[in-house]
Design an enzyme around this catalytic site. Sequence first.
Site, short mmCIF file in Angstrom:
data_model
loop_
_atom_site.label_atom_id
_atom_site.label_comp_id
_atom_site.label_asym_id
_atom_site.label_seq_id
_atom_site.Cartn_x
_atom_site.Cartn_y
_atom_site.Cartn_z
N ASN A 1 0.86 -1.18 0.00
CA ASN A 1 0.00 0.00 0.00
C ASN A 1 0.90 1.24 0.00
O ASN A 1 1.71 1.43 0.92
CB ASN A 1 -0.89 -0.04 1.25
CG ASN A 1 -1.82 1.15 1.31
OD1 ASN A 1 -1.41 2.28 1.13
ND2 ASN A 1 -3.08 0.90 1.59
N HIS B 1 1.01 6.18 1.86
CA HIS B 1 1.77 7.12 2.69
C HIS B 1 2.93 7.78 1.97
O HIS B 1 3.50 8.74 2.48
CB HIS B 1 2.19 6.45 4.00
CG HIS B 1 0.98 6.15 4.83
ND1 HIS B 1 -0.05 7.06 5.00
CD2 HIS B 1 0.59 5.04 5.50
CE1 HIS B 1 -1.00 6.51 5.73
NE2 HIS B 1 -0.64 5.29 6.04
N HIS C 1 -5.62 3.68 -1.79
CA HIS C 1 -6.97 3.99 -1.29
C HIS C 1 -7.32 5.40 -1.77
O HIS C 1 -6.70 6.37 -1.32
CB HIS C 1 -6.95 3.91 0.24
CG HIS C 1 -8.28 4.11 0.89
ND1 HIS C 1 -8.45 3.95 2.24
CD2 HIS C 1 -9.51 4.45 0.40
CE1 HIS C 1 -9.73 4.19 2.56
NE2 HIS C 1 -10.38 4.49 1.45
N ARG D 1 -9.50 8.06 -1.23
CA ARG D 1 -10.50 8.46 -0.22
C ARG D 1 -11.34 9.59 -0.75
O ARG D 1 -10.92 10.38 -1.60
CB ARG D 1 -9.79 8.91 1.07
CG ARG D 1 -9.03 7.80 1.77
CD ARG D 1 -8.45 8.30 3.09
NE ARG D 1 -9.48 8.39 4.10
CZ ARG D 1 -9.65 7.50 5.07
NH1 ARG D 1 -8.85 6.48 5.21
NH2 ARG D 1 -10.63 7.66 5.94
N ARG E 1 -7.13 12.75 0.70
CA ARG E 1 -6.08 13.24 1.62
C ARG E 1 -4.69 12.75 1.23
O ARG E 1 -3.70 13.32 1.66
CB ARG E 1 -6.40 12.89 3.06
CG ARG E 1 -6.27 11.42 3.37
CD ARG E 1 -6.39 11.14 4.85
NE ARG E 1 -7.75 11.33 5.31
CZ ARG E 1 -8.23 10.71 6.40
NH1 ARG E 1 -7.46 9.92 7.12
NH2 ARG E 1 -9.47 10.89 6.78
N GLU F 1 -8.53 0.31 -2.98
CA GLU F 1 -9.35 0.33 -1.76
C GLU F 1 -10.31 1.49 -1.88
O GLU F 1 -9.89 2.60 -2.25
CB GLU F 1 -8.48 0.60 -0.53
CG GLU F 1 -7.82 -0.60 0.03
CD GLU F 1 -7.02 -0.20 1.26
OE1 GLU F 1 -7.37 0.77 1.95
OE2 GLU F 1 -6.01 -0.86 1.51
N THR G 1 -8.17 3.48 8.23
CA THR G 1 -9.36 2.64 8.29
C THR G 1 -9.41 1.96 9.66
O THR G 1 -8.47 1.28 10.04
CB THR G 1 -9.32 1.58 7.17
OG1 THR G 1 -8.96 2.25 5.96
CG2 THR G 1 -10.66 0.91 6.99
N GLU H 1 -10.84 -9.44 2.82
CA GLU H 1 -9.57 -9.05 3.43
C GLU H 1 -9.83 -8.97 4.93
O GLU H 1 -10.69 -8.19 5.38
CB GLU H 1 -9.06 -7.71 2.91
CG GLU H 1 -7.74 -7.33 3.58
CD GLU H 1 -7.12 -6.04 3.09
OE1 GLU H 1 -7.30 -5.67 1.91
OE2 GLU H 1 -6.44 -5.39 3.92
N HIS I 1 -3.58 -4.63 7.76
CA HIS I 1 -3.72 -3.51 8.70
C HIS I 1 -2.82 -3.76 9.90
O HIS I 1 -3.03 -4.70 10.65
CB HIS I 1 -5.15 -3.25 9.16
CG HIS I 1 -5.36 -1.79 9.43
ND1 HIS I 1 -4.91 -1.18 10.56
CD2 HIS I 1 -5.89 -0.81 8.66
CE1 HIS I 1 -5.18 0.11 10.49
NE2 HIS I 1 -5.76 0.36 9.35
N1 PXP Z 1 -5.76 -3.03 4.20
C1 PXP Z 1 -6.69 -2.04 4.31
C2 PXP Z 1 -8.10 -2.34 3.92
C3 PXP Z 1 -6.32 -0.76 4.77
O1 PXP Z 1 -7.25 0.21 4.85
C4 PXP Z 1 -4.98 -0.52 5.09
C5 PXP Z 1 -4.57 0.85 5.54
O2 PXP Z 1 -4.72 1.76 4.52
C6 PXP Z 1 -4.05 -1.57 4.94
C7 PXP Z 1 -4.48 -2.82 4.52
C8 PXP Z 1 -2.61 -1.39 5.25
O3 PXP Z 1 -2.45 -1.12 6.60
P1 PXP Z 1 -1.04 -0.64 7.15
O4 PXP Z 1 -0.77 0.69 6.48
O5 PXP Z 1 -1.26 -0.54 8.61
O6 PXP Z 1 -0.04 -1.69 6.73
#
Ligand code: PXP
Length: 236
Positions: free
Chosen positions: A6, A9, A42, A44, A48, A69, A100, A150, A190
């Site tokens: 992901n 960030h 994602h 959003r 953001r 996402e 999330t 997921e 997550h």
């Molecule tokens: N899966 C989903 C559905 C999420 O919303 C997120 C966070 O954006 C992640 C996985 C990844 O989580 P993390 O950034 O804590 O690894």
Amino acid sequence: MRLCINIDHIATLREARGGLEPDPVTAAHICELAGADGIVCHLREDRRHINDRDLRILRETVKTKLDLEMAATDEIVKIAIETLPELVTFVPERRQELTTEGGLDVLGHMHHLRDVIAEMHRHDIEASLFIDPVLEQVEAAAECEADKIEIHTGEYANARTDQEQMDLLEVVRTAARRAKELGMGVNAGHGLNYLNIIPFRSITEIDEVSIGHSIISRAVFVGLDRAVREMIALTR
Ligand code: PXP
């Protein structure tokens, strides 16, 4: 276990200055070159971090698999259909949250989720539902004809003792098994990091993990290529 990264960030950092760098598109290339199995972002409602331009260029350039996402809202569903990612993962979205914060209440939104999943299938897009490891939610996901779930691993990731971690691992394992019995693919994510992924590997039912924050954080110190390769080594 496949690893999808992901890259939200990277965009969060860019938005801190409102400029052009660092570019999540470049990050996706580096992740793929390091061996990642897919890229997750994602989009959003408040844009953001990832924005429409990022998604458009990621769709054109990601060569592995793009997992979008998204909240199941009309605006974002329309964008998903225009973008055609390989997979969409429906997540709950609240404006004030930092990230999330929990899984979807599939049971409470069966009709709407069934409809949006059918809409994705009409466009050859696979659909996954991000849910807590609760058997009723797993069964509701299957009833909605989700291709995958997921499993939200936030509680597992936040465990404060080894015993609590082991107990929550079993909760995830039970949900993953039930999903497989019902014919669905199983992703998880997550809060997974370089330490808590190690016991997690014992859940053989999990096809794929989606990891962002820990890899991007480590990349600040060791570089993105190395951070991805180190996580791949831990997931195989
Ligand atoms: N899966 C989903 C559905 C999420 O919303 C997120 C966070 O954006 C992640 C996985 C990844 O989580 P993390 O950034 O804590 O690894």
